[in-house]
Write a protein that holds these residues in place. Sequence first.
Motif, PDB file in Angstrom:
ATOM      1  N   SER A  60      33.058  76.019  38.309  1.00 24.79           N
ATOM      2  CA  SER A  60      33.744  77.071  37.353  1.00 24.79           C
ATOM      3  C   SER A  60      35.106  77.545  38.228  1.00 24.79           C
ATOM      4  O   SER A  60      36.335  76.603  39.008  1.00 24.79           O
ATOM      5  N   THR A  61      36.172  78.116  37.468  1.00 18.86           N
ATOM      6  CA  THR A  61      37.751  78.782  37.670  1.00 18.86           C
ATOM      7  C   THR A  61      37.708  79.688  39.400  1.00 18.86           C
ATOM      8  O   THR A  61      39.065  80.225  39.224  1.00 18.86           O
ATOM      9  N   ALA A  62      36.600  80.013  39.765  1.00 19.87           N
ATOM     10  CA  ALA A  62      36.694  81.070  40.663  1.00 19.87           C
ATOM     11  C   ALA A  62      37.777  81.451  41.493  1.00 19.87           C
ATOM     12  O   ALA A  62      38.052  82.074  41.791  1.00 19.87           O
ATOM     13  N   SER A  63      38.461  79.470  41.927  1.00 18.95           N
ATOM     14  CA  SER A  63      39.829  80.049  43.035  1.00 18.95           C
ATOM     15  C   SER A  63      40.685  80.244  41.991  1.00 18.95           C
ATOM     16  O   SER A  63      41.556  79.238  43.063  1.00 18.95           O
ATOM     17  N   TRP A  66      42.609  82.949  37.513  1.00 23.95           N
ATOM     18  CA  TRP A  66      42.194  84.665  38.254  1.00 23.95           C
ATOM     19  C   TRP A  66      41.691  84.823  39.398  1.00 23.95           C
ATOM     20  O   TRP A  66      41.000  85.801  39.485  1.00 23.95           O
ATOM     21  N   ALA A  67      41.836  84.048  40.249  1.00 26.53           N
ATOM     22  CA  ALA A  67      40.781  83.951  41.327  1.00 26.53           C
ATOM     23  C   ALA A  67      40.849  85.396  42.152  1.00 26.53           C
ATOM     24  O   ALA A  67      41.731  86.252  42.033  1.00 26.53           O
ATOM     25  N   ASN A  71      36.593  84.676  36.851  1.00 26.22           N
ATOM     26  CA  ASN A  71      36.415  83.908  36.393  1.00 26.22           C
ATOM     27  C   ASN A  71      35.661  83.142  34.719  1.00 26.22           C
ATOM     28  O   ASN A  71      34.370  83.558  34.837  1.00 26.22           O
ATOM     29  N   THR A  73      33.240  80.098  33.648  1.00 27.62           N
ATOM     30  CA  THR A  73      32.258  79.326  34.367  1.00 27.62           C
ATOM     31  C   THR A  73      31.475  78.284  33.302  1.00 27.62           C
ATOM     32  O   THR A  73      31.627  79.322  31.505  1.00 27.62           O
ATOM     33  N   THR A  92      32.930  86.399  33.490  1.00 30.16           N
ATOM     34  CA  THR A  92      32.493  86.728  34.555  1.00 30.16           C
ATOM     35  C   THR A  92      33.959  87.629  35.264  1.00 30.16           C
ATOM     36  O   THR A  92      35.128  87.055  35.551  1.00 30.16           O
ATOM     37  N   GLY A  93      33.584  88.857  35.849  1.00 31.72           N
ATOM     38  CA  GLY A  93      34.337  90.099  36.998  1.00 31.72           C
ATOM     39  C   GLY A  93      34.599  90.991  36.411  1.00 31.72           C
ATOM     40  O   GLY A  93      34.282  91.554  35.845  1.00 31.72           O
ATOM     41  N   LYS A 127      29.921  90.714  30.720  1.00 28.69           N
ATOM     42  CA  LYS A 127      30.191  89.257  30.656  1.00 28.69           C
ATOM     43  C   LYS A 127      29.945  89.012  29.257  1.00 28.69           C
ATOM     44  O   LYS A 127      29.018  89.334  29.134  1.00 28.69           O
ATOM     45  N   HIS A 147      42.420  86.412  29.637  1.00 33.37           N
ATOM     46  CA  HIS A 147      42.215  87.628  30.879  1.00 33.37           C
ATOM     47  C   HIS A 147      43.936  87.638  30.441  1.00 33.37           C
ATOM     48  O   HIS A 147      44.285  87.172  31.298  1.00 33.37           O
TER      49      HIS A 147
END
Length: 162
Positions: A60-63, A66-67, A71, A73, A92-93, A127, A147
């Motif tokens: 995942s690119t959660a951090s 685009w933290a 996200n 995944t 998502t997000g 999503k 994004h």
Amino acid sequence: MIRSRRGRTTTAIVAATVLLAFPSSSGAVPAGPAGDRPIDCRDWPRPDPLTVRNVKPVYSTASGKWAGEANVTLWRGDAGPRGEWHYWATLTGRTRPGDAVWLDVWPPGGGPWHRCGPFPVARDGQKVASPMAVWRDFTLVKACARHNDSGACGRDKGAMVD
């Protein structure tokens, strides 16, 4: 068989490769690190929580880029009758129209990357997911998205390695 002017017969082999394009609803080709070769993935299965088993995020690119905003995944799940692993991408997000997700796949025998998508966001917070690629058809997969007008992809992932 081809007969030459001198009466010799030779065999000619002609090979052709056809790459079908997947039309995006926006018509725009996403910018960023994605491959430039679209692949027709309209008939690939969609992720369905009722039929996909053993679902887990591969990365995942959660951090990342685009933290706190969006996200991307890469998911893996068992969706085939023979226990075949399938991979798909989600965005998502705090998504908004103009954002999109796609799945880059690397075919066996070499590249370049081929793109399944993009699949655009239609409304704020929606999503979106790509269809699922079957591991036996591709040697590498990666989840990519756009994004806020910037593109990013996760790392390459060998389909059989987790």
